[in-house]
Every structure is written in structure tokens, then in C-alpha cells.
Design an enzyme around this catalytic site. Structure first.
Site, PDB file in Angstrom:
ATOM      1  N   ALA A 189      47.618 -34.143 -24.315  1.00  0.00           N
ATOM      2  CA  ALA A 189      48.253 -33.440 -25.448  1.00  0.00           C
ATOM      3  C   ALA A 189      49.764 -33.541 -25.322  1.00  0.00           C
ATOM      4  O   ALA A 189      50.486 -32.550 -25.404  1.00  0.00           O
ATOM      5  CB  ALA A 189      47.806 -31.981 -25.474  1.00  0.00           C
ATOM      6  N   ARG A 280      53.210 -43.215 -20.159  1.00  0.00           N
ATOM      7  CA  ARG A 280      53.464 -44.653 -20.076  1.00  0.00           C
ATOM      8  C   ARG A 280      54.085 -44.944 -18.721  1.00  0.00           C
ATOM      9  O   ARG A 280      54.682 -44.074 -18.098  1.00  0.00           O
ATOM     10  CB  ARG A 280      54.407 -45.082 -21.212  1.00  0.00           C
ATOM     11  CG  ARG A 280      53.759 -44.928 -22.579  1.00  0.00           C
ATOM     12  CD  ARG A 280      54.716 -45.265 -23.711  1.00  0.00           C
ATOM     13  NE  ARG A 280      55.201 -46.631 -23.709  1.00  0.00           N
ATOM     14  CZ  ARG A 280      54.541 -47.674 -24.212  1.00  0.00           C
ATOM     15  NH1 ARG A 280      53.349 -47.496 -24.763  1.00  0.00           N
ATOM     16  NH2 ARG A 280      55.051 -48.873 -24.169  1.00  0.00           N
ATOM     17  N   ASP A 320      63.212 -47.720 -20.912  1.00  0.00           N
ATOM     18  CA  ASP A 320      61.993 -47.154 -20.314  1.00  0.00           C
ATOM     19  C   ASP A 320      61.717 -47.661 -18.907  1.00  0.00           C
ATOM     20  O   ASP A 320      60.946 -47.042 -18.175  1.00  0.00           O
ATOM     21  CB  ASP A 320      60.763 -47.518 -21.177  1.00  0.00           C
ATOM     22  CG  ASP A 320      60.581 -46.583 -22.360  1.00  0.00           C
ATOM     23  OD1 ASP A 320      61.505 -45.813 -22.673  1.00  0.00           O
ATOM     24  OD2 ASP A 320      59.496 -46.631 -22.986  1.00  0.00           O
ATOM     25  N   HIS A 452      74.136 -23.703 -48.910  1.00  0.00           N
ATOM     26  CA  HIS A 452      72.988 -22.873 -49.304  1.00  0.00           C
ATOM     27  C   HIS A 452      72.362 -23.440 -50.575  1.00  0.00           C
ATOM     28  O   HIS A 452      73.080 -23.808 -51.488  1.00  0.00           O
ATOM     29  CB  HIS A 452      73.450 -21.441 -49.562  1.00  0.00           C
ATOM     30  CG  HIS A 452      72.332 -20.562 -50.033  1.00  0.00           C
ATOM     31  ND1 HIS A 452      71.357 -20.081 -49.184  1.00  0.00           N
ATOM     32  CD2 HIS A 452      72.013 -20.113 -51.279  1.00  0.00           C
ATOM     33  CE1 HIS A 452      70.499 -19.359 -49.872  1.00  0.00           C
ATOM     34  NE2 HIS A 452      70.861 -19.365 -51.151  1.00  0.00           N
TER      35      HIS A 452
END
Ligand code: FAD
Ligand code: NAD
Length: 476
Positions: A189, A280, A320, A452
Site C-alpha cells: 500500500a 523498486r 533512482d 479568493h
């Protein structure tokens, strides 16, 4: 004969291609080599992110969320649609088209920058020679003053459930399914599990998510994590925490997964397919010759210092395949920084201020430290929370769920972390990231005018709430 370059980058994912472009912008002669092969055998630049990660997953998240909103929200807007039908082939065609456009874009960007882009498998030899094997088996040798390793990562396999890419599948397989499984198990998860679990649930699968840890989203602020868990379960994701998977049996095109629940009791669940999304691992297979001098750490990451130097003169590693979060934007910043360092320019990557986004609905995003981390470090802090239920814009969007939470130092007022779950949280976190990059205080955000009605007002109000001065919320 060898071809000489100032810089050779190995890998054209979100870490490698920006490194190549920035090096070329810095006036250096650059080659960028990438080995990516699509399932149809075609070559592509862009790495995991563009071909099998960030971009295709966001394409399917968008399409599936539109279906979900049409199904559950349109009637509240007074829009009647009649029967909704899913054309998965068209949805997948759109996903593939986006990927093709984006990966083609990387090739164009490299070309426009003047970098030489090469499809092929590269191997670093001694003295910064790089041997490249192209698709036809031909070999060429490049030499460079600097080599940047950006070889990325691959899905972690579970020994008990090895990929067969039909029933037991990885995240790439799960992005390219041509039929909606009736029952789907997701193991893990984490970010991939929640994003892809959401996609296939929205498209009609019954989804069970088995997570080994008893704590949901352990790296996230736990107030945020609990709100996410409530929302995702309410949507129908059957998330089972503390589920320790032991085995899987594939028979007759279906799969049964055995696991122990938190009490240690044996359980099992059956499905048509299982997505393994348990993390991974760095990829460096055959990336360098044994005498090239590159060293991997005990987890398989290429060892680098804080500036991405491998310790071998002129050899760098980014993205990575090195320590730090496996995120495209982290790799990109490392790539740019390394290319600037090579050119003798100043560069800095602020590892303390890297935003994380989970693109579920509601989106989940954070930057900086969590309340749990501040407590553990003994830092005195104040917290301001503003619920989207009190946001006019969120109400108008039929998306008034979640909250923005700001943590600031009690003594200096400096912002230490921002945690948002709600509509467009992934976009809203950019303001918090910029504020933290500039070492802003909660008061700086309080005094910044926010248009806003916008969702960004929730961040403004959370900063006010940190000093119990929120305007638009009775629980100030
Ligand atoms: P990669 O993208 O893996 O690229 C490395 C490249 O190097 C590959 O093309 C590979 O073929 C090539 N290569 C490897 N070895 C060689 C060699 N010897 N010779 C030549 N080429 C070689 N991150 C986010 O920030 N946001 C997201 O929304 C997000 N979503 C994701 C969704 C999924 C399903 C997945 C799987 C990942 C997702 N990620 C996301 C993570 C993100 O994809 C990675 O962090 C990112 O791709 C890492 O970039 P990289 O350049 O380091 O490596
Ligand atoms: P992850 O680390 O986010 O989650 C893996 C989950 O699997 C963890 O919760 C872990 O406890 C669990 N797990 C590990 N072993 C298990 C087991 N045997 N049984 C059950 N559960 C188990 O990894 P991921 O979701 O696979 O993603 C991989 C990487 O890709 C991550 O580092 C992430 O940063 C990156 N990614 C990022 C995004 C994004 O930025 N939106 C999206 C997808 C992927």
C-alpha cells in the site's frame, strides 16, 4: 576508433536527459545513451517515468477519475448522463498517445540542445571510456571527460510471487492491461499500490490491498495518513494492514494469495491478477566493468557523496540509482546540479525540501518534516489545520474533503512541514515548497495575499491557524 565527448550521460530518464540538456546548455559536447525498449520492441527516451511510470499512470488516473466523477458526482451538479460505458481500448489508446508524444518530446529536446542521443546499451570501462552496443549488435566506443550514470530502477520482485507478467504483474504491466480484472490484489500500500489500485477500482475491479506494515503510509504525517486511509477505504479499496504474504498459487488463470493477518492467523484471498508494488530497486546490471571502480552499497545503490560524485575522477551518478527518494523531480535536480558542477558553476540540491505527491483522489502531498519526526527530534512546534470543508472553492468543486496542515517552529516561526490531503494537493504543495525553500515563516504565509476563492486559501488559513488566528474556520 572512439568518439570524444565532454560528457556522456548513461540513461535518458528524468535524471539523465535534463543532465544532458543542461550540460549542452553549458556549452559542452554531450552524448546521452539509453537502452529503453518498449514491449513492442521500439526504442524510446524518457526512462521509467515517461514510458512506464509518472506519465502513463497520471493519464489513467485522470481518465478513471473522470469516469468515477461522472458516475458519482454529475447528478449532484444536475447533469444526467444516462448509462455510462467504459471504452478501455480508447482509454489505453489515449494513454499510449500521451506517452508517445512525451517521449518523442525528449528526443526533440536533446536534439534541439545539440546533444547526441543514442539508443543503445552503455557500459562504463576504465578511464571514462563508454562502450555502446546498439540494437543491431554494433559496438562503438565513446570517451568523455565526465560520465554521468543515470540508470534508474526496476520493480522489486517478491520471491514467493515471481512475476509471470500475466497473472502476477508489475506496475508497467498494470498500466497496459487490456481488460479490467474482476478481482485484483495489490501487494504493497505504497504510492504505486494506491495509485494503480485506485485506477482499477474506479474502472470496476474489486481491489484488495495487502500491506505488510501495520502503519499506513509510514513515511507520511500520520494525521494525513489516517485521513487518506479513511477516504480510500470509503471509496471501496479493501486495504488490509499488517498482512504478511507468504505464498501464491496460480491455477486456471486465477491466483490465491496466502498471508498472515496482524494476529498471526492464516488468511487467503483470491483474484484474477496480482500487482506487486513493494518498492523498486536500483538498476546497475552490467552498467560498468569490474575495474571501472564504481562501488555499490549494501542495497545496490551506486555509492555517491552529497554532490553525486562516485569517488572516481569524472564519474557521477544521479536519480533512482543513488540514495534518496525515488522521485523524478529529485533525479532531475541532481542531473541539473551535476551538469552545472561539471561546468564549474554553483549548484545545490536541497534534500530537506523535496515534495512528495500521491495522485489518488483526494490527492496527498507533503514537504518537510512530519509531526512524528518533529516529536522524535524534540523540536517544539505549532500546528495549524484548515479543513477543505470550510473552503468555498472546494465546496464549489464538490471536493470538500481533507485538510491543509502547517507545522512551524514555536520559537522562530519558520515553516518546518506542510501536509495536504484534498483537491489538487499536488499543485498546492508547490507554494509550501517555495516558502520552505526561502525559509519562510508562518507569518510570511499569513501576510501573503491569496486570491479568493481558491484552494490555495486553505494553505493561507492553515498558516493563520498555527497562531489560532484562522478566519474562515470556527476551530481556529
Ligand atoms: P529511470 O526513469 O528508470 O531511467 C533510467 C534509464 O536508464 C532507463 O531508460 C533505462 O533503460 C536506462 N538505462 C539503464 N541502464 C542502461 C545502460 N546500461 N545503458 C543505457 N541505458 C540504460 N515519480 C514521481 O516523481 N512522480 C510520479 O508521479 C511517479 N509515478 C510513478 C509511477 C510508477 C508506476 C512508477 C513505476 C514510478 C513512478 N515514479 C514517479 C518514479 C519515477 O518514475 C522515477 O523516480 C524516475 O523515473 C527515476 O528517474 P531516473 O532517470 O533515475 O531513472
Ligand atoms: P513504496 O516504497 O512507496 O511502497 C511499497 C509498500 O509495499 C510499502 O508500504 C511497504 O511496506 C510494502 N511492502 C513491502 N514489502 C511487502 C510485502 N512483502 N508484502 C506487503 N507489503 C509490502 O514503493 P512503490 O509504491 O512500489 O513505489 C516505488 C517507488 O516509485 C517509490 O519510491 C515512489 O517514490 C516511486 N513512485 C512515486 C510516485 C509519485 O511520486 N506519485 C508514484 C509511483 C511511484
Amino acid at each position: 576508433m572512439s568518439e570524444a565527448f565532454d560528457v556522456v550521460v548513461i540513461g535518458a530518464g528524468p535524471a539523465g536527459y535534463p543532465a544532458a540538456i543542461r550540460a549542452a546548455q553549458n556549452g559542452l559536447k554531450v552524448a546521452c545513451v539509453d537502452a529503453w525498449k518498449n514491449r513492442d520492441g521500439s526504442d524510446a527516451f524518457g526512462g521509467t517515468c515517461l514510458n512506464a511510470g509518472c506519465i502513463p499512470s497520471k493519464a489513467l488516473l485522470e481518465s478513471s477519475e473522470l469516469l468515477e466523477r461522472a458516475r458519482s458526482e454529475f447528478a449532484q451538479h444536475g447533469i444526467q448522463t444516462g448509462t455510462l460505458t467504459l471504452d478501455l481500448a480508447a482509454m489505453q489508446k489515449r494513454r499510449a498517445g500521451i506517452v508517445r508524444t512525451m517521449t518523442g518530446g525528449v528526443a526533440s529536446l536533446l536534439k534541439a540542445a545539440g546533444a547526441t542521443a543514442i539508443h543503445g546499451t552503455a557500459r562504463l570501462l576504465r578511464e571514462r571510456r563508454v562502450e555502446v552496443t546498439t540494437g543491431d549488435g554494433a559496438r562503438r566506443t565513446l570517451t568523455a571527460a565526465h560520465v554521468v550514470l543515470a540508470s534508474g530502477s526496476v520493480p522489486t520482485e517478491l520471491k514467493a510471487l515471481p512475476f509471470d507478467h500475466r497473472v502476477i504483474i508489475d506496475s508497467w504491466d498494470a498500466l497496459e492491461l487490456t481488460a479490467v480484472p474482476k478481482r485484483l490484489i495489490v501487494i504493497g500500500a505504497g504510492i504505486i499500490g494506491l495509485e494503480l489500485g485506485s485506477v482499477w477500482r474506479r474502472l470496476g475491479a474489486e481491489v484488495v490491498v495487502l500491506e505488510a506494515l501495520e502503519t499506513f503510509l509510514v513515511a507520511a504525517d500520520q494525521q494525513l495518513a489516517q485521513e487518506a486511509l479513511r477516504n480510500l477505504r470509503r471509496q471501496g479499496l479493501d486495504i488490509r494492514l499488517g498482512a504478511r504474504v507468504s505464498a501464491a498459487t496460480v491455477a486456471g488463470g486465477a491466483v490465491t494469495v496466502d498471508y498472515a493477518d496482524p494476529a498471526g492467523k492464516a488468511q487467503n484471498v483470491a483474484a484474477d491478477q496480482v500487482i506487486i508494488a513493494v518498492g523498486r530497486r536500483p538498476y546497475a546490471a552490467d552498467l560498468f566493468a569490474p575495474d571501472a571502480g564504481v562501488v555499490l552499497d549494501e542495497r545496490g545503490f551506486i555509492r555517491v557523496d552529497g554532490e553525486c560524485r562516485t569517488g572516481i575522477e569524472g564519474v557521477w551518478a544521479i536519480g533512482d540509482c543513488v540514495r534518496g527518494p525515488m522521485l523524478a523531480h529529485k533525479g532531475k535536480e541532481e542531473g541539473i546540479a551535476v551538469a552545472d558542477r561539471i561546468a564549474g558553476r554553483y549548484a545545490h540540491v536541497n534534500y530537506e525540501v523535496i515534495p512528495s505527491v500521491i495522485y489518488t483522489a483526494p490527492e496527498i502531498a507533503w514537504v518537510g518534516r512530519t509531526e512524528e519526526q518533529l516529536k522524535a527530534a524534540g523540536v517544539l512546534y505549532k500546528s495549524g489545520v484548515f479543513p477543505f470543508a470550510a473552503s468555498g472553492r472546494a465546496r464549489a468543486m464538490q471536493a470538500a474533503v481533507g485538510f491543509a496542515k502547517l507545522l512551524a517552529a514555536r520559537d522562530t516561526d519558520r515553516i518546518l512541514g506542510v501536509h495536504i490531503i484534498g483537491p489538487m494537493a499536488g499543485e498546492l504543495i508547490a507554494e509550501a515548497t517555495l516558502a520552505m525553500e526561502f525559509e519562510a515563516s508562518a507569518e510570511d504565509l499569513q501576510r501573503t495575499i491569496h486570491a479568493h476563492p481558491t484552494l490555495a486559501e486553505a494553505l493561507h488559513e492553515s498558516a493563520l491557524a498555527a497562531d489560532r488566528r484562522a478566519i474562515d474556520n470556527i476551530n481556529r
